[in-house]
Design a protein around this motif. Structure first.
Motif, short mmCIF file in Angstrom:
data_model
loop_
_atom_site.label_atom_id
_atom_site.label_comp_id
_atom_site.label_asym_id
_atom_site.label_seq_id
_atom_site.Cartn_x
_atom_site.Cartn_y
_atom_site.Cartn_z
N LEU A 1 1.68 2.36 -25.46
CA LEU A 1 2.57 3.40 -25.98
C LEU A 1 2.66 4.57 -25.01
O LEU A 1 3.69 5.23 -24.89
N GLU A 2 1.59 4.81 -24.28
CA GLU A 2 1.44 5.98 -23.40
C GLU A 2 1.91 5.71 -21.98
O GLU A 2 2.06 6.65 -21.19
N LEU A 3 2.19 4.46 -21.64
CA LEU A 3 2.49 4.09 -20.25
C LEU A 3 3.94 3.63 -20.09
O LEU A 3 4.40 2.75 -20.82
N VAL A 4 4.63 4.21 -19.11
CA VAL A 4 6.02 3.86 -18.83
C VAL A 4 6.22 3.87 -17.31
O VAL A 4 5.84 4.83 -16.64
N ALA A 5 6.82 2.80 -16.79
CA ALA A 5 7.15 2.76 -15.35
C ALA A 5 8.35 3.67 -15.10
O ALA A 5 9.32 3.68 -15.85
N THR A 6 8.26 4.45 -14.02
CA THR A 6 9.36 5.35 -13.68
C THR A 6 9.46 5.47 -12.16
O THR A 6 8.78 4.76 -11.44
N ASP A 7 10.34 6.36 -11.70
CA ASP A 7 10.51 6.51 -10.26
C ASP A 7 9.64 7.65 -9.75
O ASP A 7 9.31 8.59 -10.48
N GLU A 8 9.30 7.58 -8.47
CA GLU A 8 8.35 8.51 -7.88
C GLU A 8 8.83 9.96 -7.94
O GLU A 8 8.07 10.87 -8.28
N THR A 9 10.09 10.19 -7.63
CA THR A 9 10.62 11.56 -7.59
C THR A 9 10.53 12.23 -8.95
O THR A 9 10.07 13.37 -9.09
N THR A 10 10.96 11.52 -9.98
CA THR A 10 10.96 12.09 -11.33
C THR A 10 9.54 12.28 -11.84
O THR A 10 9.22 13.29 -12.48
N ASN A 11 8.68 11.32 -11.55
CA ASN A 11 7.29 11.42 -11.99
C ASN A 11 6.61 12.63 -11.36
O ASN A 11 5.84 13.35 -12.02
N SER A 12 6.89 12.88 -10.09
CA SER A 12 6.31 14.05 -9.41
C SER A 12 6.84 15.35 -10.01
O SER A 12 6.10 16.33 -10.15
N ALA A 13 8.13 15.37 -10.35
CA ALA A 13 8.72 16.57 -10.94
C ALA A 13 8.10 16.88 -12.30
O ALA A 13 7.87 18.04 -12.65
N LYS A 14 7.81 15.84 -13.07
CA LYS A 14 7.21 16.03 -14.38
C LYS A 14 5.80 16.58 -14.27
O LYS A 14 5.41 17.48 -15.01
N SER A 15 5.01 16.04 -13.34
CA SER A 15 3.62 16.43 -13.16
C SER A 15 2.89 16.34 -14.50
O SER A 15 2.91 15.30 -15.14
N ASP A 16 2.26 17.44 -14.96
CA ASP A 16 1.54 17.39 -16.23
C ASP A 16 2.24 18.23 -17.30
O ASP A 16 1.62 18.73 -18.23
N GLY A 17 3.56 18.37 -17.17
CA GLY A 17 4.31 19.19 -18.10
C GLY A 17 4.44 18.58 -19.48
O GLY A 17 4.44 17.35 -19.64
N SER B 1 0.82 -1.21 0.00
CA SER B 1 0.00 0.00 0.00
C SER B 1 0.85 1.26 0.00
O SER B 1 0.42 2.31 -0.48
N VAL B 2 2.06 1.19 0.53
CA VAL B 2 2.97 2.34 0.56
C VAL B 2 4.08 2.19 -0.48
O VAL B 2 4.36 3.11 -1.25
N THR B 3 4.68 1.00 -0.53
CA THR B 3 5.86 0.81 -1.38
C THR B 3 5.54 0.84 -2.87
O THR B 3 6.41 1.20 -3.68
N SER B 4 4.33 0.48 -3.26
CA SER B 4 4.00 0.49 -4.69
C SER B 4 4.12 1.88 -5.30
O SER B 4 4.39 2.02 -6.50
#
Length: 253
Positions: free
Chosen positions: A175-191, A137-140
């Motif tokens: 095509l639209e979905l890529v696994a990434t890390d939490e920090t980078t994904n948060s930085a990207k947001s909806d940019g 529930s947290v680590t995912s």
């Protein structure tokens, strides 16, 4: 011959109508699951530079429409349907399909028909950071699935005119979905590419090519600033091509 009492006859008619209505409802539900309406084709559309054609990313970019960003009014995540819906009908939701595709050294949860990823290792394509994934529930949350073209960005560049089915297909397209890390994904947001690019510079060409492929596939437009940012990235890799058919929509075997 004695006549059937009217109350009994009426009850028989009502029961028959209920049964027929039930089977009719089941048929409609099966049909809606088997053939959702207005979904984009899974093969490359008849657009030059579409994904899977082997086109140069720079050439495909030149064919995208350039417009201003539409208002964000009306946007919500719910406009893009149920998250991780199993649209390819392989018996496994899209999130676990992407985890199985993008992680290495994976272990699968017993009793899930080799679907649910219990653990694995991700090398984030955006940062190069190695992340040990453990389902929980947290680590995912440490390994989110990124929408390469952010859903709110798509909403402001054409998606708000789509049907609900088409938006759901878009949000669950491999095509639209890529696994990434939490920090980078948060930085990207909806940019978009004008406001955010992967910090790992060696991944920027592939990232931009994938964004171009998505926008060509779904006929989304780009802003002038976004187009110029994409051009600058692709100028450093003029031979970068759009993702192949195998990268676009296929789930892991």
């Amino acid at each position: 011959m004695p006549r059937t009492p009217r109350p009994v006859a009426l009850l028989a008619v009502v029961l028959a109508a209920v049964i027929l209505g039930w089977y009719s409802w089941i048929d409609r539900e099966d049909a809606s699951q088997a053939a959702p309406s207005d979904l984009p084709a899974t093969s490359a559309p008849d657009v030059a530079g579409a994904p899977g054609t082997g086109a140069l990313a720079s050439e495909a970019l030149a064919q995208l429409a350039v417009k201003g960003r539409a208002p964000r009014t009306g946007y919500s995540r719910e406009q893009f349907g149920r998250p991780w819906r199993d649209l390819d009908r392989n018996g496994c939701d899209q999130r676990n399909d992407v985890l199985r595709r993008d992680l290495s050294a994976i272990s699968l949860k017993p009793g899930t028909r080799d679907c649910v990823v219990q653990s694995g290792v991700l090398v984030s394509p955006y940062s190069g950071r190695s992340v040990a994934f453990t389902r929980g529930s947290v680590t995912s949350r440490q390994v989110p699935i990124d929408h390469v073209v952010a859903l709110s960005d798509a909403w402001q560049k054409g998606a708000q005119q789509w049907t609900a089915d088409r938006r759901e297909q878009f949000a669950n397209d491999f095509l639209e979905l890529v696994a990434t890390d939490e920090t980078t994904n948060s930085a990207k947001s909806d940019g978009d590419a004008a406001t955010w690019l992967p910090p790992l510079k060696s991944s920027r060409c592939a990232y931009v090519a994938r964004q171009v492929a998505i926008k060509a596939e779904y006929r989304l437009w780009v802003t002038a600033a976004e187009r110029d940012a994409m051009r600058r990235v692709l100028a450093a890799c003029p031979d970068e091509r759009l993702p192949s058919g195998a990268d676009r929509l296929s789930a892991p075997a």
